[in-house]
Motif scaffolding. Structure first.
Motif, PDB file in Angstrom:
ATOM      1  N   LEU A   1      40.993  40.217  43.846  1.00 16.33           N
ATOM      2  CA  LEU A   1      40.462  40.265  42.484  1.00 16.33           C
ATOM      3  C   LEU A   1      39.575  39.070  42.148  1.00 16.33           C
ATOM      4  O   LEU A   1      38.583  39.212  41.440  1.00 16.33           O
ATOM      5  N   SER A   2      39.936  37.887  42.633  1.00 16.72           N
ATOM      6  CA  SER A   2      39.105  36.727  42.350  1.00 16.72           C
ATOM      7  C   SER A   2      37.717  36.917  42.950  1.00 16.72           C
ATOM      8  O   SER A   2      36.698  36.627  42.315  1.00 16.72           O
ATOM      9  N   GLY A   3      37.677  37.410  44.163  1.00 13.46           N
ATOM     10  CA  GLY A   3      36.392  37.673  44.784  1.00 13.46           C
ATOM     11  C   GLY A   3      35.643  38.789  44.082  1.00 13.46           C
ATOM     12  O   GLY A   3      34.422  38.703  43.877  1.00 13.46           O
ATOM     13  N   PHE A   4      36.364  39.840  43.681  1.00 10.51           N
ATOM     14  CA  PHE A   4      35.745  40.981  43.003  1.00 10.51           C
ATOM     15  C   PHE A   4      35.081  40.551  41.703  1.00 10.51           C
ATOM     16  O   PHE A   4      33.907  40.841  41.456  1.00 10.51           O
ATOM     17  N   PHE A   5      35.822  39.831  40.859  1.00 14.62           N
ATOM     18  CA  PHE A   5      35.251  39.414  39.579  1.00 14.62           C
ATOM     19  C   PHE A   5      34.299  38.237  39.733  1.00 14.62           C
ATOM     20  O   PHE A   5      33.350  38.091  38.961  1.00 14.62           O
ATOM     21  N   GLY A   6      34.537  37.388  40.727  1.00 11.48           N
ATOM     22  CA  GLY A   6      33.643  36.270  40.958  1.00 11.48           C
ATOM     23  C   GLY A   6      32.236  36.715  41.307  1.00 11.48           C
ATOM     24  O   GLY A   6      31.262  36.022  40.998  1.00 11.48           O
ATOM     25  N   ASP A   7      32.132  37.898  41.943  1.00 12.28           N
ATOM     26  CA  ASP A   7      30.818  38.437  42.294  1.00 12.28           C
ATOM     27  C   ASP A   7      30.138  39.124  41.116  1.00 12.28           C
ATOM     28  O   ASP A   7      28.930  39.395  41.176  1.00 12.28           O
ATOM     29  N   ARG A   8      30.879  39.409  40.050  1.00  9.93           N
ATOM     30  CA  ARG A   8      30.352  40.226  38.960  1.00  9.93           C
ATOM     31  C   ARG A   8      30.267  39.505  37.624  1.00  9.93           C
ATOM     32  O   ARG A   8      29.613  39.987  36.703  1.00  9.93           O
ATOM     33  N   GLN A   9      30.970  38.395  37.492  1.00  8.57           N
ATOM     34  CA  GLN A   9      31.033  37.702  36.209  1.00  8.57           C
ATOM     35  C   GLN A   9      30.669  36.235  36.384  1.00  8.57           C
ATOM     36  O   GLN A   9      30.840  35.662  37.465  1.00  8.57           O
ATOM     37  N   THR A  10      30.202  35.635  35.299  1.00 12.99           N
ATOM     38  CA  THR A  10      29.898  34.211  35.300  1.00 12.99           C
ATOM     39  C   THR A  10      31.175  33.424  35.038  1.00 12.99           C
ATOM     40  O   THR A  10      31.859  33.666  34.033  1.00 12.99           O
ATOM     41  N   ALA A  11      31.489  32.513  35.926  1.00 11.79           N
ATOM     42  CA  ALA A  11      32.699  31.711  35.759  1.00 11.79           C
ATOM     43  C   ALA A  11      32.582  30.819  34.526  1.00 11.79           C
ATOM     44  O   ALA A  11      31.503  30.354  34.175  1.00 11.79           O
TER      45      ALA A  11
ATOM     46  N   LEU B   1      37.370  50.444  40.244  1.00 11.53           N
ATOM     47  CA  LEU B   1      38.137  49.794  41.303  1.00 11.53           C
ATOM     48  C   LEU B   1      39.430  50.555  41.556  1.00 11.53           C
ATOM     49  O   LEU B   1      39.830  50.764  42.708  1.00 11.53           O
ATOM     50  N   ALA B   2      40.097  50.993  40.479  1.00 10.83           N
ATOM     51  CA  ALA B   2      41.335  51.757  40.631  1.00 10.83           C
ATOM     52  C   ALA B   2      41.081  53.073  41.356  1.00 10.83           C
ATOM     53  O   ALA B   2      41.884  53.504  42.201  1.00 10.83           O
TER      54      ALA B   2
ATOM     55  N   VAL C   1      46.715  41.087  33.147  1.00  9.46           N
ATOM     56  CA  VAL C   1      47.291  40.676  34.432  1.00  9.46           C
ATOM     57  C   VAL C   1      48.260  41.735  34.949  1.00  9.46           C
ATOM     58  O   VAL C   1      48.334  41.980  36.156  1.00  9.46           O
ATOM     59  N   ALA C   2      48.984  42.392  34.060  1.00  3.82           N
ATOM     60  CA  ALA C   2      49.859  43.481  34.495  1.00  3.82           C
ATOM     61  C   ALA C   2      49.045  44.583  35.171  1.00  3.82           C
ATOM     62  O   ALA C   2      49.486  45.170  36.179  1.00  3.82           O
ATOM     63  N   ARG C   3      47.864  44.875  34.664  1.00 10.82           N
ATOM     64  CA  ARG C   3      46.985  45.848  35.328  1.00 10.82           C
ATOM     65  C   ARG C   3      46.578  45.351  36.717  1.00 10.82           C
ATOM     66  O   ARG C   3      46.530  46.128  37.675  1.00 10.82           O
ATOM     67  N   PHE C   4      46.285  44.053  36.806  1.00  5.49           N
ATOM     68  CA  PHE C   4      45.950  43.486  38.119  1.00  5.49           C
ATOM     69  C   PHE C   4      47.093  43.696  39.108  1.00  5.49           C
ATOM     70  O   PHE C   4      46.877  44.101  40.255  1.00  5.49           O
TER      71      PHE C   4
ATOM     72  N   ARG D   1      35.664  33.862  19.685  1.00  4.04           N
ATOM     73  CA  ARG D   1      36.517  35.004  20.005  1.00  4.04           C
ATOM     74  C   ARG D   1      35.715  36.231  20.455  1.00  4.04           C
ATOM     75  O   ARG D   1      36.120  36.925  21.399  1.00  4.04           O
ATOM     76  N   LYS D   2      34.606  36.504  19.801  1.00  2.00           N
ATOM     77  CA  LYS D   2      33.817  37.667  20.195  1.00  2.00           C
ATOM     78  C   LYS D   2      33.278  37.520  21.619  1.00  2.00           C
ATOM     79  O   LYS D   2      33.121  38.525  22.334  1.00  2.00           O
ATOM     80  N   VAL D   3      32.986  36.317  22.043  1.00  4.63           N
ATOM     81  CA  VAL D   3      32.535  36.094  23.421  1.00  4.63           C
ATOM     82  C   VAL D   3      33.660  36.406  24.394  1.00  4.63           C
ATOM     83  O   VAL D   3      33.469  37.090  25.408  1.00  4.63           O
ATOM     84  N   TRP D   4      34.855  35.918  24.083  1.00  2.00           N
ATOM     85  CA  TRP D   4      36.013  36.185  24.940  1.00  2.00           C
ATOM     86  C   TRP D   4      36.345  37.680  24.961  1.00  2.00           C
ATOM     87  O   TRP D   4      36.664  38.240  26.020  1.00  2.00           O
ATOM     88  N   LEU D   5      36.266  38.326  23.812  1.00  2.00           N
ATOM     89  CA  LEU D   5      36.555  39.763  23.759  1.00  2.00           C
ATOM     90  C   LEU D   5      35.581  40.548  24.625  1.00  2.00           C
ATOM     91  O   LEU D   5      35.959  41.542  25.264  1.00  2.00           O
ATOM     92  N   LYS D   6      34.327  40.121  24.671  1.00  2.00           N
ATOM     93  CA  LYS D   6      33.355  40.773  25.551  1.00  2.00           C
ATOM     94  C   LYS D   6      33.749  40.572  27.014  1.00  2.00           C
ATOM     95  O   LYS D   6      33.597  41.485  27.842  1.00  2.00           O
ATOM     96  N   GLN D   7      34.237  39.382  27.350  1.00  2.00           N
ATOM     97  CA  GLN D   7      34.709  39.130  28.715  1.00  2.00           C
ATOM     98  C   GLN D   7      35.871  40.058  29.063  1.00  2.00           C
ATOM     99  O   GLN D   7      35.922  40.633  30.155  1.00  2.00           O
ATOM    100  N   MET D   8      36.806  40.184  28.135  1.00  2.00           N
ATOM    101  CA  MET D   8      37.959  41.050  28.372  1.00  2.00           C
ATOM    102  C   MET D   8      37.527  42.506  28.512  1.00  2.00           C
ATOM    103  O   MET D   8      38.011  43.231  29.403  1.00  2.00           O
ATOM    104  N   ASP D   9      36.622  42.953  27.656  1.00  2.00           N
ATOM    105  CA  ASP D   9      36.164  44.342  27.707  1.00  2.00           C
ATOM    106  C   ASP D   9      35.451  44.630  29.028  1.00  2.00           C
ATOM    107  O   ASP D   9      35.686  45.673  29.658  1.00  2.00           O
ATOM    108  N   ALA D  10      34.609  43.708  29.467  1.00  2.00           N
ATOM    109  CA  ALA D  10      33.906  43.893  30.735  1.00  2.00           C
ATOM    110  C   ALA D  10      34.882  43.952  31.906  1.00  2.00           C
ATOM    111  O   ALA D  10      34.689  44.710  32.862  1.00  2.00           O
ATOM    112  N   THR D  11      35.954  43.155  31.825  1.00  2.00           N
ATOM    113  CA  THR D  11      36.953  43.141  32.893  1.00  2.00           C
ATOM    114  C   THR D  11      37.688  44.474  32.958  1.00  2.00           C
ATOM    115  O   THR D  11      37.875  45.054  34.041  1.00  2.00           O
ATOM    116  N   HIS D  12      38.128  44.973  31.814  1.00  2.00           N
ATOM    117  CA  HIS D  12      38.831  46.259  31.803  1.00  2.00           C
ATOM    118  C   HIS D  12      37.929  47.386  32.314  1.00  2.00           C
ATOM    119  O   HIS D  12      38.380  48.261  33.064  1.00  2.00           O
ATOM    120  N   LYS D  13      36.674  47.364  31.911  1.00  2.00           N
ATOM    121  CA  LYS D  13      35.751  48.412  32.355  1.00  2.00           C
ATOM    122  C   LYS D  13      35.548  48.361  33.873  1.00  2.00           C
ATOM    123  O   LYS D  13      35.418  49.404  34.527  1.00  2.00           O
TER     124      LYS D  13
END
Length: 430
Positions: A386-396, A421-422, A372-375, A404-416
């Motif tokens: 950001l909600s629109g950006f990720f909403g178009d790219r990720q499954t809610a 975007l930056a 969130v600090a990066r956001f 945990r491995k599923v969540w870590l994949k979500q986090m990794d995809a978000t950082h990538k």
């Protein structure tokens, strides 16, 4: 132009993680805590509570738990640790105690649905103040609204939810029924067994009960196991659990689970439930059918009188300060993207801790806070939805309990996704 300012709701473990990360990165932050202390539910949990994850993997980033703590710290040790974290980072003076957030609403209600919150948020607090923030971080947790299921009839003995249970002095009489076989339910019925009460537990569905350690080591510290791919890790862990404790049906009264796949059921980690079942000090009962005075009728046709029923039946997600119509819900939980931090359809609102990836929780809060600090850094550099950006790219996702491995994949995809975007915001090529 005023400098951006942010609001954090709650000074429990998740709120402390968010406050430490944001202040260390120079953000202007107000944190509101309705009680007079940090640490949240660790002040009110039952006396016998211990972590089910080990000391050395369960702390905040960069702030290990004391080496003289046991492998599985107690409630009181966790509370002291949280207080010491806040003291070490000078967080107390950044928190407004005794002040409840009563309402959070978009600063500009006329914005289109895809941009709600994009112009900031208005926060109303119990001290009568109204403040405007560029973004709000919700860290009030998911263990605040006790859930008690309804059954036909009326139980005329004592009833209490696990959130109101401290120790066996809260139990009236000798005959106690704990309803629910999650981690808390197991702890509470074991508590009753230790006190030599007539301890019973109602188990509606089959469950694999996992030991805290394998080969004498906490499972999260078996690094060769945690490095395996998700499928292989689950299959090998399942095999090791079966070797260590056997199948659930080896313990009188426990039903066979619909599946023994550990990824497809909630993790329940308890050694003592199985121990006391085999010693006859805990009796397993099936699901409840109805009540009749102090008599509880069960789904297998049996019945028994009890003096106290303890409901270890979990909690509902509760966000009383938000208009529920602002959020998109599934299974009574807001839909989120970006590692379960960003609610679908809302800008400038973030969740810290509305997720429980299996394993230690404090590192989760740190990781979400850093994300969130990066956001916030990106949003200070440009207008980003950001909600629109990720909403178009990720499954809610509506889950709180998540592998945990599923969540870590979500986090990794978000950082990538943030890197291009930056560059776009900075004026470079995407």
């Amino acid at each position: 132009m005023t400098s951006p300012r942010y609001c954090i709701i709650g000074a429990g473990a998740a709120g402390l993680a968010a406050l430490q990360v944001l202040t260390d990165r120079g953000f202007a932050v107000d944190c509101f805590e309705r009680t007079d202390r940090v640490g949240g539910h660790w002040h009110t949990d039952y006396d016998s509570l211990h972590l089910i994850t080990s000391r050395d993997v369960s702390g905040f980033d960069g702030f290990p738990m004391p080496a003289d703590y046991p492998v599985y710290p107690s409630r009181d040790q966790m509370r002291a640790y949280l207080e010491s974290f806040a003291e070490h980072h000078g967080l107390h003076e950044r928190i407004t105690f005794g002040t409840e957030v009563e309402r959070v609403r978009p600063a500009d209600p006329t914005l289109p649905a895809c941009a709600v919150g994009g112009d900031g948020w208005i926060v109303e607090t119990s001290d009568g103040e109204t403040r405007t923030y560029d973004a709000v971080l919700v860290a009030n947790g998911h263990l605040t609204d006790p859930y008690i299921p309804h059954y036909d009839g009326e139980f005329t003995g004592k009833q209490l939810h696990s959130s109101d249970y401290g120790n066996t002095e809260d139990i009236e009489g000798h005959r106690v029924l704990v309803v629910g076989a999650g981690n808390s339910g197991c702890d509470l019925v074991v508590d009753a067994a230790h006190a030599r009460l007539d301890a019973n537990i109602s188990v509606r569905h089959g469950q694999v009960f996992q030991p805290k350690a394998l080969f004498g080591k906490p499972r999260a510290e078996l690094h060769w196991l945690t490095r395996l791919p998700g499928f292989a890790q689950e299959r090998l862990t399942r095999t090791l659990v079966n070797i260590a404790v056997g199948p659930p049906t080896a313990y009188r009264g426990l039903p066979e689970p619909a599946t023994r796949n550990l990824n497809k059921q909630r993790p329940v980690v308890n050694n003592l439930l199985l121990y006391w079942i085999q010693h006859g000090r805990i009796t397993v009962r099936p699901g409840i059918e109805r009540f009749d005075g102090r008599t509880v009728h069960f789904t297998d046709g049996s019945a028994k009188e009890f003096d106290t029923v303890v409901w270890a039946t979990g909690f509902r997600t509760s966000l009383p300060f938000l208009d529920p119509d602002l959020l998109t819900w599934r299974d009574r939980t807001p839909l989120r993207v970006a590692g379960l931090t960003v609610p679908v359809g809302l800008e400038g609102l973030y969740f810290i801790g509305l997720a429980a990836p299996r394993g230690p929780q404090l590192p989760v809060y740190c990781a979400q806070a850093k994300l969130v600090a990066r956001f916030l850094e990106l949003q200070q550099r440009g207008d980003v939805a950001l909600s629109g950006f990720f909403g178009d790219r990720q499954t809610a996702d509506a889950r709180i309990d998540i592998v945990r491995k599923v969540w870590l994949k979500q986090m990794d995809a978000t950082h990538k996704a943030l890197a291009p975007l930056a560059r776009t915001i900075a004026g470079g090529a995407p």
